[in-house]
Design a protein around this motif. Structure first.
Motif, short mmCIF file in Angstrom:
data_model
loop_
_atom_site.label_atom_id
_atom_site.label_comp_id
_atom_site.label_asym_id
_atom_site.label_seq_id
_atom_site.Cartn_x
_atom_site.Cartn_y
_atom_site.Cartn_z
N PHE A 1 -0.56 3.46 -4.05
CA PHE A 1 -1.36 4.17 -2.69
C PHE A 1 -1.76 5.04 -2.84
O PHE A 1 -1.44 6.17 -3.82
N ASN A 2 -3.01 5.19 -1.76
CA ASN A 2 -4.25 7.02 -1.88
C ASN A 2 -3.00 7.48 -0.84
O ASN A 2 -3.71 7.39 0.85
N PHE A 3 -2.77 8.94 -0.78
CA PHE A 3 -2.43 9.72 -0.30
C PHE A 3 -3.56 10.05 0.46
O PHE A 3 -3.20 10.37 2.62
N GLU A 4 -4.49 10.62 0.26
CA GLU A 4 -5.60 10.51 0.66
C GLU A 4 -6.36 10.20 1.76
O GLU A 4 -6.94 10.18 2.82
N GLU A 5 -6.15 8.69 1.66
CA GLU A 5 -6.17 7.73 2.74
C GLU A 5 -5.75 7.88 3.39
O GLU A 5 -5.57 5.96 4.64
N SER A 6 -3.50 7.72 3.87
CA SER A 6 -3.32 7.96 4.57
C SER A 6 -2.02 8.69 5.11
O SER A 6 -2.74 9.85 5.07
N ALA A 7 -1.34 8.46 6.14
CA ALA A 7 -0.78 9.54 6.80
C ALA A 7 -0.01 9.32 6.41
O ALA A 7 1.11 8.45 5.71
N VAL A 8 0.41 10.63 5.43
CA VAL A 8 1.65 11.20 5.02
C VAL A 8 2.93 12.34 5.69
O VAL A 8 2.02 12.80 6.61
N ALA B 1 -5.81 14.79 -6.52
CA ALA B 1 -6.29 14.50 -8.00
C ALA B 1 -4.83 14.08 -8.56
O ALA B 1 -5.17 13.27 -9.39
N LYS B 2 -3.94 14.93 -7.54
CA LYS B 2 -2.17 14.11 -8.28
C LYS B 2 -1.90 13.00 -7.40
O LYS B 2 -0.39 12.81 -7.84
N ASN B 3 -2.89 12.48 -6.06
CA ASN B 3 -2.30 11.50 -5.46
C ASN B 3 -0.31 12.44 -5.17
O ASN B 3 0.58 11.74 -5.74
#
Length: 112
Positions: A27-34, A74-76
């Motif tokens: 998954f992509n951190f940038e596009e998710s709530a984490v 960049a590093k997810n």
């Protein structure tokens, strides 16, 4: 297949600092709530800090002013910089995403 791996926990004295890291795949951190949850001995699991999909940070009252959450797209990866640690910060810290559907294995933080 979503995977989350935490690292950076350890044992420190009160007043010390730790930096937790969470790397993800699937998954992509940038596009998710984490976020970061903490499971302390004898207590319910609590949300310590999180970043919403629009990038807005959240901190629990106990974390405000001491913890900083950040992303390295960049590093997810996601980080939790913890300063001025207190014994009550002790617990197993989990990286979580997918509205709670996906959890890492946790990294232990012990403050004495």
């Amino acid at each position: 297949h979503v995977q989350l791996v935490e690292s950076g926990g350890g044992s420190v004295q009160a007043g010390g600092s730790l930096r937790l890291s969470c790397t993800g795949s699937g998954f992509n951190f940038e596009e998710s709530a984490v976020g970061w949850y903490r499971q302390a001995p004898g207590k319910e699991c609590e949300l310590v800090s999180a970043i919403s999909r629009d990038g807005s940070p959240y901190y629990s009252d106990s974390a405000k002013g001491r913890f900083t959450i950040s992303l390295a797209n960049a590093k997810n990866a996601m980080y939790l910089e913890m300063n001025s640690l207190k014994p009550e910060d002790t617990g197993l810290y989990f990286c979580v995403t997918g509205n709670g559907a996906y959890w890492g294995q946790g990294t232990q933080v012990t403050v004495s």
